[in-house]
Write a protein that holds these residues in place. Sequence first.
Motif, PDB file in Angstrom:
ATOM      1  N   GLY A   1      -3.981  -2.710  -4.096  1.00  0.00           N
ATOM      2  CA  GLY A   1      -4.071  -2.880  -5.538  1.00  0.00           C
ATOM      3  C   GLY A   1      -3.175  -1.943  -6.333  1.00  0.00           C
ATOM      4  N   TYR A   2      -2.626  -0.934  -5.681  1.00  0.00           N
ATOM      5  CA  TYR A   2      -1.732   0.002  -6.360  1.00  0.00           C
ATOM      6  C   TYR A   2      -0.268  -0.425  -6.298  1.00  0.00           C
ATOM      7  CZ  TYR A   2      -5.360   3.490  -7.086  1.00  0.00           C
ATOM      8  OH  TYR A   2      -6.477   4.154  -7.516  1.00  0.00           O
ATOM      9  N   LEU A   3       0.011  -1.494  -5.599  1.00  0.00           N
ATOM     10  CA  LEU A   3       1.391  -1.963  -5.494  1.00  0.00           C
ATOM     11  C   LEU A   3       1.726  -2.830  -6.699  1.00  0.00           C
ATOM     12  CD1 LEU A   3       2.471  -1.109  -2.620  1.00  0.00           C
ATOM     13  CD2 LEU A   3       3.158  -3.458  -2.433  1.00  0.00           C
ATOM     14  N   ALA A   4       2.805  -2.514  -7.379  1.00  0.00           N
ATOM     15  CA  ALA A   4       3.235  -3.290  -8.543  1.00  0.00           C
ATOM     16  C   ALA A   4       3.517  -4.732  -8.104  1.00  0.00           C
ATOM     17  CB  ALA A   4       4.478  -2.670  -9.165  1.00  0.00           C
TER      18      ALA A   4
ATOM     19  N   THR B   1      -0.070  -5.245   4.598  1.00  0.00           N
ATOM     20  CA  THR B   1       0.917  -4.856   5.614  1.00  0.00           C
ATOM     21  C   THR B   1       1.842  -3.783   5.053  1.00  0.00           C
ATOM     22  OG1 THR B   1       0.790  -7.034   6.639  1.00  0.00           O
ATOM     23  CG2 THR B   1       2.730  -5.701   7.157  1.00  0.00           C
ATOM     24  N   ALA B   2       2.212  -3.910   3.791  1.00  0.00           N
ATOM     25  CA  ALA B   2       3.037  -2.882   3.147  1.00  0.00           C
ATOM     26  C   ALA B   2       2.307  -1.542   3.159  1.00  0.00           C
ATOM     27  CB  ALA B   2       3.376  -3.285   1.722  1.00  0.00           C
ATOM     28  N   MET B   3       1.003  -1.572   2.936  1.00  0.00           N
ATOM     29  CA  MET B   3       0.217  -0.334   2.946  1.00  0.00           C
ATOM     30  C   MET B   3       0.150   0.267   4.351  1.00  0.00           C
ATOM     31  SD  MET B   3      -0.637   0.735   0.033  1.00  0.00           S
ATOM     32  CE  MET B   3       0.845   0.106  -0.740  1.00  0.00           C
ATOM     33  N   TYR B   4       0.170  -0.572   5.374  1.00  0.00           N
ATOM     34  CA  TYR B   4       0.241  -0.046   6.740  1.00  0.00           C
ATOM     35  C   TYR B   4       1.556   0.715   6.936  1.00  0.00           C
ATOM     36  CZ  TYR B   4      -3.660  -3.216   7.867  1.00  0.00           C
ATOM     37  OH  TYR B   4      -4.858  -3.873   7.899  1.00  0.00           O
ATOM     38  N   VAL B   5       2.647   0.145   6.434  1.00  0.00           N
ATOM     39  CA  VAL B   5       3.958   0.803   6.525  1.00  0.00           C
ATOM     40  C   VAL B   5       3.924   2.112   5.738  1.00  0.00           C
ATOM     41  CG1 VAL B   5       6.408   0.616   5.929  1.00  0.00           C
ATOM     42  CG2 VAL B   5       5.196  -1.362   6.895  1.00  0.00           C
ATOM     43  N   VAL B   6       3.376   2.066   4.528  1.00  0.00           N
ATOM     44  CA  VAL B   6       3.245   3.266   3.699  1.00  0.00           C
ATOM     45  C   VAL B   6       2.426   4.322   4.445  1.00  0.00           C
ATOM     46  CG1 VAL B   6       2.159   4.165   1.590  1.00  0.00           C
ATOM     47  CG2 VAL B   6       3.559   2.095   1.489  1.00  0.00           C
ATOM     48  N   GLY B   7       1.346   3.895   5.085  1.00  0.00           N
ATOM     49  CA  GLY B   7       0.508   4.823   5.838  1.00  0.00           C
ATOM     50  C   GLY B   7       1.278   5.521   6.947  1.00  0.00           C
ATOM     51  N   VAL B   8       2.082   4.765   7.672  1.00  0.00           N
ATOM     52  CA  VAL B   8       2.888   5.357   8.750  1.00  0.00           C
ATOM     53  C   VAL B   8       3.876   6.366   8.169  1.00  0.00           C
ATOM     54  CG1 VAL B   8       4.650   4.861  10.492  1.00  0.00           C
ATOM     55  CG2 VAL B   8       2.611   3.421  10.337  1.00  0.00           C
ATOM     56  N   VAL B   9       4.534   6.002   7.068  1.00  0.00           N
ATOM     57  CA  VAL B   9       5.489   6.922   6.437  1.00  0.00           C
ATOM     58  C   VAL B   9       4.783   8.207   6.008  1.00  0.00           C
ATOM     59  CG1 VAL B   9       6.987   7.249   4.421  1.00  0.00           C
ATOM     60  CG2 VAL B   9       7.083   5.107   5.710  1.00  0.00           C
ATOM     61  N   GLU B  10       3.594   8.080   5.429  1.00  0.00           N
ATOM     62  CA  GLU B  10       2.871   9.262   4.979  1.00  0.00           C
ATOM     63  C   GLU B  10       2.425  10.136   6.149  1.00  0.00           C
ATOM     64  OE1 GLU B  10       1.343   7.538   0.694  1.00  0.00           O
ATOM     65  OE2 GLU B  10      -0.055   7.479   2.386  1.00  0.00           O
ATOM     66  N   ILE B  11       2.014   9.528   7.228  1.00  0.00           N
ATOM     67  CA  ILE B  11       1.632  10.290   8.415  1.00  0.00           C
ATOM     68  C   ILE B  11       2.846  11.038   8.970  1.00  0.00           C
ATOM     69  CG2 ILE B  11       0.882  10.074  10.827  1.00  0.00           C
ATOM     70  CD1 ILE B  11      -0.948   7.713   9.784  1.00  0.00           C
ATOM     71  N   VAL B  12       3.967  10.356   9.056  1.00  0.00           N
ATOM     72  CA  VAL B  12       5.198  10.998   9.539  1.00  0.00           C
ATOM     73  C   VAL B  12       5.600  12.139   8.599  1.00  0.00           C
ATOM     74  CG1 VAL B  12       7.674  10.630   9.910  1.00  0.00           C
ATOM     75  CG2 VAL B  12       6.020   8.996  10.832  1.00  0.00           C
TER      76      VAL B  12
ATOM     77  N   ASN C   1       6.961   3.014  -8.840  1.00  0.00           N
ATOM     78  CA  ASN C   1       6.055   1.893  -8.643  1.00  0.00           C
ATOM     79  C   ASN C   1       4.947   1.915  -9.695  1.00  0.00           C
ATOM     80  OD1 ASN C   1       4.411  -0.233  -7.108  1.00  0.00           O
ATOM     81  ND2 ASN C   1       3.092   1.563  -6.945  1.00  0.00           N
ATOM     82  N   LEU C   2       4.306   3.064  -9.883  1.00  0.00           N
ATOM     83  CA  LEU C   2       3.165   3.165 -10.798  1.00  0.00           C
ATOM     84  C   LEU C   2       3.565   3.012 -12.260  1.00  0.00           C
ATOM     85  CD1 LEU C   2       1.265   6.062  -9.023  1.00  0.00           C
ATOM     86  CD2 LEU C   2       0.596   3.640  -9.083  1.00  0.00           C
ATOM     87  N   LEU C   3       4.749   3.510 -12.621  1.00  0.00           N
ATOM     88  CA  LEU C   3       5.199   3.380 -14.012  1.00  0.00           C
ATOM     89  C   LEU C   3       5.553   1.947 -14.374  1.00  0.00           C
ATOM     90  CD1 LEU C   3       7.339   6.603 -14.527  1.00  0.00           C
ATOM     91  CD2 LEU C   3       5.044   6.110 -15.434  1.00  0.00           C
ATOM     92  N   THR C   4       5.840   1.133 -13.374  1.00  0.00           N
ATOM     93  CA  THR C   4       6.170  -0.275 -13.638  1.00  0.00           C
ATOM     94  C   THR C   4       4.955  -1.171 -13.534  1.00  0.00           C
ATOM     95  OG1 THR C   4       6.778  -0.698 -11.331  1.00  0.00           O
ATOM     96  CG2 THR C   4       8.542   0.043 -12.812  1.00  0.00           C
ATOM     97  N   TYR C   5       3.773  -0.579 -13.396  1.00  0.00           N
ATOM     98  CA  TYR C   5       2.540  -1.326 -13.242  1.00  0.00           C
ATOM     99  C   TYR C   5       1.543  -0.775 -14.254  1.00  0.00           C
ATOM    100  CZ  TYR C   5      -1.072  -3.806 -10.517  1.00  0.00           C
ATOM    101  OH  TYR C   5      -2.072  -4.657 -10.097  1.00  0.00           O
ATOM    102  N   SER C   6       1.361  -1.474 -15.337  1.00  0.00           N
ATOM    103  CA  SER C   6       0.515  -1.014 -16.438  1.00  0.00           C
ATOM    104  C   SER C   6      -0.890  -0.645 -15.944  1.00  0.00           C
ATOM    105  CB  SER C   6       0.412  -2.099 -17.510  1.00  0.00           C
ATOM    106  OG  SER C   6      -0.374  -1.642 -18.575  1.00  0.00           O
TER     107      SER C   6
END
Length: 160
Positions: free
Chosen positions: A61-64, A77-88, A114-119
Amino acid sequence: MTTTSQKVPVHRDGDAVAQVWARVRQDPTYAAFWLLRVGFVVLPLWMGIDKFFNGLTDWPGYLAPWIVALLPFSAQTAMYVVGVVEIVAGVAVAVKPRYASYVVALWLAGIIVNLLTYSGYYDVALRDFGLLVAALSLALLSRAYDAPLGHRHDPVRSAA
């Protein structure tokens, strides 16, 4: 009653953790370096792992919407990728904060865009801007307390 502060002796042949802890208690800038370092290890690991479980919030829900529209896969699936990046990123800060903290700062900049483009998420973007400033502070402190690649670093004797 009078109190005195006594410096803890640090011996070269002593336990490395004890030496670091003694320095943390004596040197506020070194303590700040370690506080930020531990924070930027623990928090990305925690947040990255949570991307797989959505325990803290519904992360997709946080993805614009415009980003979701560009993706060839689902927001989850994008959040899974984000999760891996954050873990790394968390592991990288543990290993080499001198460089990894810049990576974390760039990652946070992307999250902010991302957040600034999502009201409706401007408050979270502002919080993440504070985290970006903290990541850059860790990068600056790392110049004093984390040797460049290929150089030996003595955490007890490094310049403050």
